[in-house]
Design a protein around this motif. Sequence first.
Motif, PDB file in Angstrom:
ATOM      1  N   THR A 208       0.821  -1.210   0.000  1.00  0.00           N
ATOM      2  CA  THR A 208       0.000   0.000   0.000  1.00  0.00           C
ATOM      3  C   THR A 208       0.856   1.261   0.000  1.00  0.00           C
ATOM      4  OG1 THR A 208      -1.786  -1.142   1.145  1.00  0.00           O
ATOM      5  CG2 THR A 208      -1.802   1.267   1.265  1.00  0.00           C
ATOM      6  N   TYR A 209       1.841   1.300   0.896  1.00  0.00           N
ATOM      7  CA  TYR A 209       2.678   2.514   0.965  1.00  0.00           C
ATOM      8  C   TYR A 209       3.524   2.698  -0.286  1.00  0.00           C
ATOM      9  CZ  TYR A 209       1.336   3.833   5.690  1.00  0.00           C
ATOM     10  OH  TYR A 209       0.625   4.263   6.778  1.00  0.00           O
TER      11      TYR A 209
ATOM     12  N   ARG B 291       2.971   1.627  -3.287  1.00  0.00           N
ATOM     13  CA  ARG B 291       2.134   1.940  -4.445  1.00  0.00           C
ATOM     14  C   ARG B 291       1.443   3.306  -4.316  1.00  0.00           C
ATOM     15  NH1 ARG B 291       1.945  -2.067  -8.090  1.00  0.00           N
ATOM     16  NH2 ARG B 291       2.416  -4.191  -7.424  1.00  0.00           N
ATOM     17  N   ASN B 292       1.701   3.979  -3.186  1.00  0.00           N
ATOM     18  CA  ASN B 292       1.263   5.363  -3.030  1.00  0.00           C
ATOM     19  C   ASN B 292       2.450   6.318  -2.992  1.00  0.00           C
ATOM     20  OD1 ASN B 292      -1.817   5.700  -2.489  1.00  0.00           O
ATOM     21  ND2 ASN B 292      -1.251   3.793  -1.481  1.00  0.00           N
ATOM     22  N   SER B 293       3.647   5.808  -3.235  1.00  0.00           N
ATOM     23  CA  SER B 293       4.859   6.636  -3.172  1.00  0.00           C
ATOM     24  C   SER B 293       5.039   7.398  -4.477  1.00  0.00           C
ATOM     25  CB  SER B 293       6.071   5.742  -2.914  1.00  0.00           C
ATOM     26  OG  SER B 293       6.370   4.992  -4.080  1.00  0.00           O
TER      27      SER B 293
ATOM     28  N   LYS C 215       5.423   5.166  -7.506  1.00  0.00           N
ATOM     29  CA  LYS C 215       4.379   4.137  -7.643  1.00  0.00           C
ATOM     30  C   LYS C 215       4.264   3.559  -9.057  1.00  0.00           C
ATOM     31  CE  LYS C 215       0.723   7.579  -8.148  1.00  0.00           C
ATOM     32  NZ  LYS C 215      -0.442   8.188  -7.486  1.00  0.00           N
TER      33      LYS C 215
ATOM     34  N   THR D 223       9.802   3.242   2.915  1.00  0.00           N
ATOM     35  CA  THR D 223       8.552   2.469   2.980  1.00  0.00           C
ATOM     36  C   THR D 223       8.506   1.623   4.249  1.00  0.00           C
ATOM     37  OG1 THR D 223       8.487   2.442   0.565  1.00  0.00           O
ATOM     38  CG2 THR D 223       7.058   0.877   1.715  1.00  0.00           C
TER      39      THR D 223
ATOM     40  N   GLU E 187       7.572   3.939   7.007  1.00  0.00           N
ATOM     41  CA  GLU E 187       6.139   4.264   6.992  1.00  0.00           C
ATOM     42  C   GLU E 187       5.314   3.094   7.524  1.00  0.00           C
ATOM     43  OE1 GLU E 187       5.286   7.316   3.385  1.00  0.00           O
ATOM     44  OE2 GLU E 187       6.007   5.344   2.772  1.00  0.00           O
TER      45      GLU E 187
END
Length: 152
Positions: free
Chosen positions: A57-58, A60-62, A65, A99, A102
């Motif tokens: 999730t993190y 792929r939101n960076s 991504k 990541t 996070e």
Amino acid sequence: MDRIASFCINHDTLVPGVYVSRIDGDITTYDLRFIKPNTPPYLPNPTMHTIEHLFATYVRNSALKDKVVYFGPMGCRTGFYFLIKDTDEKTALQLIKNTIKECMEHEGEIPGSTAVECGNYLEHDPKDAKDKLLWYYGIIKDLTTEDLKYPL
Ligand SMILES: [Zn+2]
């Protein structure tokens, strides 16, 4: 049959860290090794599952991504594989560190942990995932690209 490349590394000398597992064209596979091979205890499956959901999730939101190809657990439960395309090692290593940080600082609900979103949505362990992520971040936070080569 040929022995595949990941079976050819020496698992006896491998210690927790981040390694370049293989390069296929523009895609690099990173080995995020949490556990020294063949030295139990291994990562429990609920812990791995939570880390998988959080990291995926993190990352792929960076900012990177669009370069992310895949993140998933190793069947031996000693670590994860992370695949990214068109990204140099320095940038990828920094992304992995950010990541992991996070993920370890994540509070509240685990993303994607409902029955419609996941194949085994009750099998999570956020508390142990946080403990393992904290420990692993300590291992990787000062690594440089020099450390990405598998030990001989
Ligand atoms: Zn899941």
